[in-house]
Design a protein around this motif. Structure first.
Motif, PDB file in Angstrom:
ATOM      1  N   ILE A 653       8.008 123.106   6.100  1.00 55.71           N
ATOM      2  CA  ILE A 653       7.352 122.508   7.185  1.00 55.71           C
ATOM      3  C   ILE A 653       7.500 121.054   7.319  1.00 55.71           C
ATOM      4  N   GLY A 654       7.497 120.574   8.573  1.00 56.73           N
ATOM      5  CA  GLY A 654       7.764 119.185   8.790  1.00 56.73           C
ATOM      6  C   GLY A 654       9.204 118.780   8.592  1.00 56.73           C
ATOM      7  N   PRO A 655       9.264 117.522   8.725  1.00 55.24           N
ATOM      8  CA  PRO A 655       8.119 116.457   8.854  1.00 55.24           C
ATOM      9  C   PRO A 655       7.744 116.224  10.323  1.00 55.24           C
ATOM     10  N   GLY A 656       6.357 116.105  10.723  1.00 57.93           N
ATOM     11  CA  GLY A 656       5.883 116.143  12.002  1.00 57.93           C
ATOM     12  C   GLY A 656       6.167 117.312  12.591  1.00 57.93           C
ATOM     13  N   THR A 657       6.540 117.316  13.814  1.00 58.15           N
ATOM     14  CA  THR A 657       6.965 118.444  14.802  1.00 58.15           C
ATOM     15  C   THR A 657       8.489 118.815  14.728  1.00 58.15           C
ATOM     16  N   PHE A 658       9.293 118.277  13.659  1.00 60.21           N
ATOM     17  CA  PHE A 658      10.581 118.362  13.756  1.00 60.21           C
ATOM     18  C   PHE A 658      10.996 119.828  13.028  1.00 60.21           C
ATOM     19  N   GLU A 659      11.859 120.511  13.886  1.00 58.56           N
ATOM     20  CA  GLU A 659      11.927 121.866  13.647  1.00 58.56           C
ATOM     21  C   GLU A 659      13.426 122.019  13.115  1.00 58.56           C
ATOM     22  N   ASP A 660      13.876 122.327  12.016  1.00 61.27           N
ATOM     23  CA  ASP A 660      15.030 122.982  11.558  1.00 61.27           C
ATOM     24  C   ASP A 660      15.621 123.847  12.257  1.00 61.27           C
ATOM     25  N   GLN A 669      13.529 118.735   4.078  1.00 60.60           N
ATOM     26  CA  GLN A 669      12.229 118.990   4.703  1.00 60.60           C
ATOM     27  C   GLN A 669      11.337 118.119   3.901  1.00 60.60           C
ATOM     28  N   THR A 670      11.393 116.900   3.628  1.00 61.92           N
ATOM     29  CA  THR A 670      10.758 115.912   3.027  1.00 61.92           C
ATOM     30  C   THR A 670      10.162 114.745   3.759  1.00 61.92           C
ATOM     31  N   GLY A 671       9.055 114.245   3.405  1.00 62.93           N
ATOM     32  CA  GLY A 671       8.685 112.972   3.960  1.00 62.93           C
ATOM     33  C   GLY A 671       7.924 112.050   3.443  1.00 62.93           C
ATOM     34  N   GLU A 672       7.462 110.909   3.745  1.00 56.88           N
ATOM     35  CA  GLU A 672       6.794 109.654   3.201  1.00 56.88           C
ATOM     36  C   GLU A 672       5.345 109.779   3.155  1.00 56.88           C
ATOM     37  N   ILE A 673       4.640 110.624   3.885  1.00 55.05           N
ATOM     38  CA  ILE A 673       3.253 110.800   4.083  1.00 55.05           C
ATOM     39  C   ILE A 673       2.887 112.244   4.050  1.00 55.05           C
ATOM     40  N   PHE A 694      -8.641 132.464   2.227  1.00 51.30           N
ATOM     41  CA  PHE A 694      -8.465 131.114   2.380  1.00 51.30           C
ATOM     42  C   PHE A 694      -7.953 130.594   3.777  1.00 51.30           C
ATOM     43  N   VAL A 695      -8.026 129.208   3.748  1.00 48.22           N
ATOM     44  CA  VAL A 695      -7.367 128.687   4.885  1.00 48.22           C
ATOM     45  C   VAL A 695      -6.786 127.417   4.381  1.00 48.22           C
ATOM     46  N   ASP A 696      -5.460 127.184   4.714  1.00 45.21           N
ATOM     47  CA  ASP A 696      -4.978 125.913   4.287  1.00 45.21           C
ATOM     48  C   ASP A 696      -4.264 125.207   5.574  1.00 45.21           C
ATOM     49  N   ALA A 697      -4.384 123.841   5.444  1.00 46.39           N
ATOM     50  CA  ALA A 697      -3.462 123.251   6.817  1.00 46.39           C
ATOM     51  C   ALA A 697      -3.095 121.979   6.129  1.00 46.39           C
ATOM     52  N   GLY A 698      -1.909 121.422   6.872  1.00 41.90           N
ATOM     53  CA  GLY A 698      -1.361 120.008   6.546  1.00 41.90           C
ATOM     54  C   GLY A 698       0.119 119.796   6.879  1.00 41.90           C
ATOM     55  N   ASN A 699       0.712 118.765   6.565  1.00 44.03           N
ATOM     56  CA  ASN A 699       2.021 118.574   7.082  1.00 44.03           C
ATOM     57  C   ASN A 699       2.495 117.127   6.331  1.00 44.03           C
ATOM     58  N   ILE A 700       3.736 116.877   6.450  1.00 44.36           N
ATOM     59  CA  ILE A 700       4.364 115.701   6.002  1.00 44.36           C
ATOM     60  C   ILE A 700       4.887 114.842   7.164  1.00 44.36           C
ATOM     61  N   TRP A 701       5.161 113.707   7.114  1.00 45.19           N
ATOM     62  CA  TRP A 701       5.641 112.663   8.086  1.00 45.19           C
ATOM     63  C   TRP A 701       6.410 111.716   7.580  1.00 45.19           C
ATOM     64  N   LEU A 702       7.033 110.944   8.318  1.00 47.91           N
ATOM     65  CA  LEU A 702       7.872 109.869   8.312  1.00 47.91           C
ATOM     66  C   LEU A 702       7.154 108.732   8.439  1.00 47.91           C
ATOM     67  N   MET A 703       7.307 107.536   7.844  1.00 49.76           N
ATOM     68  CA  MET A 703       6.684 106.342   8.271  1.00 49.76           C
ATOM     69  C   MET A 703       7.294 105.654   9.420  1.00 49.76           C
ATOM     70  N   ASN A 704       8.479 105.921   9.324  1.00 50.68           N
ATOM     71  CA  ASN A 704       9.327 105.028  10.486  1.00 50.68           C
ATOM     72  C   ASN A 704      10.670 106.142  11.023  1.00 50.68           C
ATOM     73  N   GLU A 705      11.123 105.932  12.143  1.00 51.07           N
ATOM     74  CA  GLU A 705      12.237 106.789  12.753  1.00 51.07           C
ATOM     75  C   GLU A 705      13.112 106.064  12.115  1.00 51.07           C
ATOM     76  N   GLY A 717      10.468 113.582  16.308  1.00 49.23           N
ATOM     77  CA  GLY A 717       9.266 114.031  16.031  1.00 49.23           C
ATOM     78  C   GLY A 717       8.700 114.131  14.709  1.00 49.23           C
ATOM     79  N   GLY A 718       9.265 113.565  13.677  1.00 45.00           N
ATOM     80  CA  GLY A 718       8.991 113.305  12.506  1.00 45.00           C
ATOM     81  C   GLY A 718       7.986 112.111  11.917  1.00 45.00           C
ATOM     82  N   LYS A 719       7.938 111.097  12.921  1.00 49.46           N
ATOM     83  CA  LYS A 719       7.193 109.930  12.684  1.00 49.46           C
ATOM     84  C   LYS A 719       5.568 110.083  12.697  1.00 49.46           C
ATOM     85  N   PHE A 720       4.980 109.564  12.131  1.00 53.07           N
ATOM     86  CA  PHE A 720       3.502 109.777  11.796  1.00 53.07           C
ATOM     87  C   PHE A 720       3.080 108.934  13.062  1.00 53.07           C
ATOM     88  N   GLU A 721       2.039 109.474  13.826  1.00 56.92           N
ATOM     89  CA  GLU A 721       1.498 108.898  14.897  1.00 56.92           C
ATOM     90  C   GLU A 721      -0.017 109.292  14.935  1.00 56.92           C
TER      91      GLU A 721
END
Length: 785
Positions: A653-660, A669-673, A694-705, A717-721
């Motif tokens: 998953i992630g980062p953000g909406t980035f899709e490999d 598939q790693t991030g800073e947030i 159960f229900v799980d939700a989450g993601n990871i993001w980058l701080m900067n592009e 799409g990986g930057k946190f907004e």
């Protein structure tokens, strides 16, 4: 020779077994199959408390208490069905052995018949409980309702205003010291004028007084030496409470005792003759027999019994807990005997039974990961529980793993410009980790001995790990740390690592991996050879040891930093400013500089019988600065897998909406947030089988592009907004089956993707375990959180 079983075959068989279990649990749920002709199945009961004139607002508590007195209880049920009873009926047999008998008795439950419920006795017990709560004039009635082969009972308790305490008197006119000490603690009494009469509170008051006296030297005192007289004739539903000592209390119970000689049997076994002829006197203690096992100066840090001090139950328990926390010992016992030559003196005897000093353990395993890597592993562990005669725990672990990718993460289709798709990836890992745990704080400063029941610890570790990802790279990593751990109270734990050093070295990279690094500057900087030199602090709060609490909490906070002190020193000494391609170095190698924080908060709501709703919120952020532009790869966040979002594979998953779209690796598939939330409903099924939704939700993001040399955005799409992150959460749901046998939990969680960060996953959901947007089966040991 090993037979290779296709994964799909295993899943198919597991599905058949699951369906069979469901049919078994819910077939025959009426449970009336084996009910005698003139009897009925006891299916439930109600308890109603009617007290319109009761101003104590205790009706809910009393209702729960009265419900607990009903015997026997109806058969276990869930959603109106009785799976245990269904199993009993399904596997019923007259035989007293065999598999059917085992299932019938261990997993099943015989029908509870209405004829076994003695409503008269239950009414009397309820009447007595209400009397103990101050409702001296109460009535309990019951009504049995029979419909067909099922029966229920309605219990109704009629109460009025309870009797309340008007005044509390202590008859303590005697000149003995015990009377004075009881009077001193009167201000903390649990009996308060105006409160309802309550026998449970009166009992607790006796225990409180006894505990207070035990800490003032009254070794032979006990709660049953105090008795109450209650006068309910004063009128207006009031009661006068008189507490006094029994007249026949032994004289030794009314005098405080001080400690005289303290004997420590440091190498005690049951066969010992307890001879004190071979004794070392050390700081006023008699140490028996010698220091060949644990040295006295180390052991005495856990002893809080002192010569000429008052006997104290608090010091007694503190000593037991501290000594029991030493690795060198498996049993601790303390006994007291009156001194034969002095009045009001006790001799103390501390018996310490050693653990096995050295042990060697070989553990083999076969690991199947959500990343589709599977393979055998082996761990050889050596333990010395008294390495240097100070109860130091020395552990050496040698680990070896081999893993091979048994399937792709996705479609495995070729993308434009891609010539090959990597298949059958293999990984080798060898490591050795040495840890020395010292049961005391080792510091250059003199610190006072902490009065806590938990042993403070100093931990030193040194390790090496070699990883060979065959078609990509080899990596050497070294680690060394110096840490302290202490628990001032049962709920709080502090763990501080002032020295935390890691060195990561990338070696023997293949052309394929070099191409990946060239195309991905973020990944390239994450994998560069570097030192991680810093400190770490971890704080944990939990009240889960209080098992009867309805609301339980757990919180773990970690603050991790690297390179900040070194960079500051280099700045003060006039070193050149760091640049992206020319960072400052330590021993000729770059070092990481970052600050990283992570918090894991959990809430447990306990209700019913073994039922629980658990929620978790996990948030983390890492910021690279100064000498670094990105966090080291080992410090970045990832998400997905059996202990995270279970409907998605690890690092998928992630980062953000980035899709490999290549789906050939999972390195980036790693991030800073990181932000993750979970909610899980846990409930009993039958015996040691537990269920979960159960229900799980989450993601990871980058701080900067991050952009490459051509200015192209890497991982778009990986930057946190802040305005978009809620719409970028991956969401999964599912159900689980757990085999919980107290000391071991085997968990099967079936995850179903609901939403990816890019789209609704249910619109093209695939039933099965192949490809994207399909189910994920997580097999793990232990609960996810």
């Amino acid at each position: 020779m090993f037979a290779v079983i296709p994964v799909n075959f295993i899943f198919r068989k597991l599905a058949i077994v699951t369906v069979a279990m469901v049919l078994l649990l819910f077939s025959g749920c009426a449970g009336t199959k084996r009910i005698p002709k003139d009897d009925a199945l006891f299916t439930g009961f109600t308890v109603t408390v009617k007290g319109d004139k009761d101003s104590s607002n205790r009706q809910k508590v009393i209702k729960t208490e009265l419900a607990g007195t009903v015997r026997p209880k109806p058969n276990f049920s869930i959603l109106g069905m009785r799976p245990k009873l269904a199993i009993h009926n399904m596997f019923y047999t007259e035989k007293e052995k065999g598999i059917k008998h085992w299932i019938q008795t261990k997993l099943g439950e015989p029908p509870v018949l209405i004829s076994t419920v003695d409503t008269g006795s239950v009414n009397e017990v309820m009447h007595s409980r209400l009397h103990n709560r101050g409702y001296f004039n109460n009535t309990v009635q019951s009504k049995t309702n029979i419909k067909g082969k099922k029966a229920t009972i309605d219990f109704t308790a009629f109460i009025s205003e309870p009797y309340r305490i008007r005044k509390v008197t202590y008859t303590l006119a005697d000149s003995l010291p015990v009377h004075h000490d009881i009077q001193q603690a009167k201000t903390e009494s649990l009996l308060i004028p105006g409160d309802p009469y309550d026998l449970q509170t009166m009992t607790a008051e006796r225990v409180r007084i006894d505990a207070n006296l035990k800490n003032k030297g009254y070794y032979f005192f006990s709660p049953d030496m105090l008795i109450y007289s209650v006068d309910t004739t004063v009128g207006n539903r009031q009661a006068d409470v008189l507490m006094r000592l029994k007249r026949d209390v032994p004289g030794e119970s009314l005098q405080p005792y001080t400690l005289d000689d303290v004997y420590i049997f440091a190498n005690y076994t049951i066969a010992d003759s307890l001879s004190v002829s071979d004794t070392i006197d050390y700081k006023g203690y008699h140490y028996i027999p010698n220091e060949n096992y644990v040295r006295a100066r180390h052991l005495l840090r856990g002893v809080f019994l002192e010569h000429d001090s008052l006997y104290s139950r608090q010091n007694h328990l503190l000593t037991i807990n501290r000594l029991a926390g030493l690795p060198a010992y498996k049993f601790v016992n303390i006994d007291y005997k009156p001194d034969t030559t002095q009045v009001n003196k006790l001799d103390s005897f501390i018996y310490l039974t050693p653990s096995f000093k050295k042990s060697l353990r070989l553990e083999g395993r076969y690991v199947s990961k959500s990343t589709n890597f599977a393979g055998p592993g082996i761990t050889l562990s050596f333990r010395n529980r008294n390495a240097f005669k100070g109860s130091e725990l020395l552990t050496v672990e040698v680990t070896g793993n081999f893993e091979s990718q048994v399937g792709g993460r996705g479609s495995g289709t070729l993308t434009e410009g891609q010539t090959t798709v990597s298949k059958n990836l293999s990984s080798y890992e060898l490591g050795v980790q040495t840890t020395l745990t010292i049961p005391r704080i080792v510091s250059p400063f003199e610190l006072r001995n902490m009065r806590t029941e938990f042993v403070p610890k100093t931990r030193m570790a040194l390790g090496f790990n070699f990883l060979d990802r065959v078609q990509y790279f080899q990596m050497n990593s070294f680690n060394a740390s110096y840490a302290y751990n202490w628990r001032p109270k049962a709920k709080f734990t502090h763990d501080i690592t002032p020295i935390n050093i890691q060195y990561v070295q990338l070696a023997n990279t293949t052309d394929v991996f070099k191409e990946l690094l060239a195309e991905n500057p973020f990944l390239r900087r994450s994998f560069q050879d570097q030192f991680i030199v810093g400190s770490m602090y971890q704080f944990t709060f939990t009240n889960q040891m209080e098992t009867k609490r309805t609301h339980q909490f757990f919180d773990n906070f970690i603050l991790d930093g690297s390179g900040n002190l070194i960079n500051g020193i280099q700045t003060l000494t006039g070193a050149d400013d760091p640049e992206d391609e020319k960072p400052r170095t330590l021993a000729g190698k770059p070092y990481s500089q970052y600050v990283r924080a992570e918090n894991d908060f959990r809430y447990y709501f306990n209700f019913g019988t073994e039922s629980q709703i658990v929620t978790r919120l996990l948030a983390g952020i890492g910021y690279a600065h100064g000498n670094s532009t990105v966090l080291p790869y080992v410090k970045q966040f990832s998400i997905g897998g059996p202990n995270s979002i279970r409907a998605f594979r690890a690092r998928s998953i992630g980062p953000g909406t980035f899709e490999d779209t290549t789906r050939t690796t999972y390195f980036d598939q790693t991030g800073e947030i990181k932000l993750e939330g979970n909610i899980e409903y846990r409930f009993p099924l039958a015996g040691f089988f537990k269920g979960a939704l159960f229900v799980d939700a989450g993601n990871i993001w980058l701080m900067n592009e991050v952009r490459d040399e051509n200015g192209k955005v890497d991982r778009p799409g990986g930057k946190f907004e802040s305005s978009q992150f809620l719409n970028e959460l991956a969401i999964g749901t599912g159900f689980g089956l757990r085999v919980d046998v107290e000391f071991f939990v085997l968990r099967f969680d079936l995850g179903i993707p609901v939403r990816t960060p890019q789209r609704n996953a249910l619109s093209d959901f695939k039933f099965g375990f192949k490809g994207d947007n399909s189910m994920v089966l997580n097999i793990a040991i232990g609960y996810p959180f």
